[in-house]
Design a protein around this motif. Structure first.
Motif: not given
Length: 437
Positions: A294-298
């Motif tokens: 999935p997309i990273g970070g927050l």
């Protein structure tokens, strides 16, 4: 509804941004998380989460340790957060008989060179590319390099070490900088493959977008197309703003979706989340990369999903847990409102001493959240050497234009005090060096 019989293996870095969000999603669904993290196996559960300790640089060994730890226990699904954990997750899923991507497909995604070769062989738009050693620094005149071009490490992520060169002098400077990065103790400690090589490819002009998607039995379902309104033209490629839904014409969005499906099919990805990047110009859609995660970070906080006006929206993390465990609700569409996130850029390398303006930024209309994730008094590195942002700003409104405006306005209210780092002796090299280079 809770699902106490469901157990989910979560492969994640021990200090990953996303872990707490998945904990909350699992708690809401009443499922059990079993962590697989890259921590020292000799520590006695310092975080109290009973995680299985592995080393992600050895994915097959990590998978074996997981299977041994789970001997006789039932597991219903697997998720991986980040590029490094995904390979170990793939090997473990194969051994446990759980639906997930094949290890060969995930390994292809870990190499920028192999991925581009797969795209090229599938007939997708790919620039010219060449693999070169970092020692000695190659002479571009002898290699017939054309400009502009982009130099990048083969295995690193988050645009770390990616540099555009417009002429021979910039090429040599970029190659020297990338070599210094790849030889740094911090990067060598990751034991990533191909740290003795770099990739050079033709620069692709045009607009850039990102896609969030879910693959089910080899079929890609798009969750969102993110516009990147800031031009990413170099010399470095630090990302900033993501806004969805896309403002591109419907015909262009359809072409992006087709290219994404073709890229996923070519790589052989079969099950789980993907995050991918594309460029669009008069030559069509150009796949930059596809990551089986999935997309990273927050950034996942910028997405919400719901079956209708009466339904309670869920976040991306809950959607992914449902998908991995085959719980109803994983196919909920993205809610119709516009949303976006700004990954707060690092203006310069140094030590973060202070942050101001947070409350004023939070009060900007349409801003839904602000999280400063960089720690005070820690060294931070700007791109291309760095790979972590100062934090994240989130906005939600009825149009993408209002979302983008709110993100920029909130960012303008923030101020970061970054001071030069003092020279220190590195414990591994014994050389005097700046903390941020």
């Amino acid at each position: 509804m809770t699902h106490p019989s469901k157990r989910l293996l979560l492969f994640t870095a021990k200090l990953g941004y996303q872990t707490r969000s998945f904990e909350e999603a699992a708690r809401k669904l009443g499922v059990q998380l079993v962590y697989v993290t890259d921590r020292c196996h000799q520590l006695e559960d310092p975080w109290g989460d009973q995680a299985i300790a592995v080393h992600f640089e050895s994915p097959e060994t990590a998978a074996y340790l997981v299977m041994e730890a789970l001997r006789g226990q039932d597991v219903s699904g697997i998720l991986a957060l980040g590029d490094r954990p995904a390979a170990a997750a793939a090997y473990a899923a194969r051994g446990l008989g759980i639906r997930y991507n094949h290890p060969a497909a995930v390994e292809a995604c870990r190499s920028k060179l192999r991925m581009k070769e797969v795209f090229r062989d599938a007939g997708l738009n790919v620039p010219w590319l060449r693999k070169l050693p970092i020692d000695p620094i190659p002479e571009p005149l002898l290699l017939g390099i054309s400009y502009p071009c982009v130099l990048k490490p083969i295995s690193l992520s988050a645009s770390q070490g990616v540099v555009r060169a417009n002429n021979r002098e910039e090429f040599l400077a970029a190659a020297t900088r990338i070599r210094r990065l790849l030889k740094s103790p911090e990067i060598l400690a990751t034991r990533e493959p191909n740290l003795d090589q770099l990739l050079v490819e033709g620069y692709i002009p045009g607009r850039e977008v990102a896609i969030e998607g879910l693959v089910t039995d080899g079929v890609l379902n798009l969750l969102a197309i993110f516009d990147k309104p800031d031009p990413l033209e170099g010399p470095y490629f630090e990302e900033t703003i993501y806004v969805t839904p896309s403002r591109l014409p419907e015909s262009v969005q359809q072409a992006i979706e087709k290219c994404a499906k073709d890229a996923v099919r070519a790589l052989g990805l079969s099950h789980g989340p993907i995050h991918s990047e594309f460029r669009i110009n008069e030559g069509g859609v150009w796949p930059l990369e596809v990551a089986p995660r999935p997309i990273g970070g927050l950034c996942a906080r910028s997405l919400r999903f719901s079956f209708g006006t009466g339904g309670q929206p869920i976040g991306l993390e809950e959607l992914l847990v449902c998908h991995a465990l085959e719980i109803p609700g994983w196919n909920a569409p993205r809610e119709p409102s516009s949303s976006g996130v700004m990954m707060i850029p690092v203006p310069k390398s140094g030590v973060l001493e202070a942050v101001s303006g947070e409350e004023i930024a939070r009060s900007v209309p349409c801003i839904t959240d602000l999280a400063i994730t960089a720690r005070l008094h820690d060294a931070i590195a700007a791109w291309p050497d760095g790979a972590s942002y100062l934090g994240f700003i989130f906005a939600r409104e009825d149009t993408p234009e209002k979302v983008e405006h709110a993100l920029r306005e909130a960012h303008d209210k923030l101020s970061f005090s970054i001071v030069p780092a003092l020279p220190v002796e590195h414990p591994a090299t014994r050389r005097m060096t700046n903390q941020t280079n």
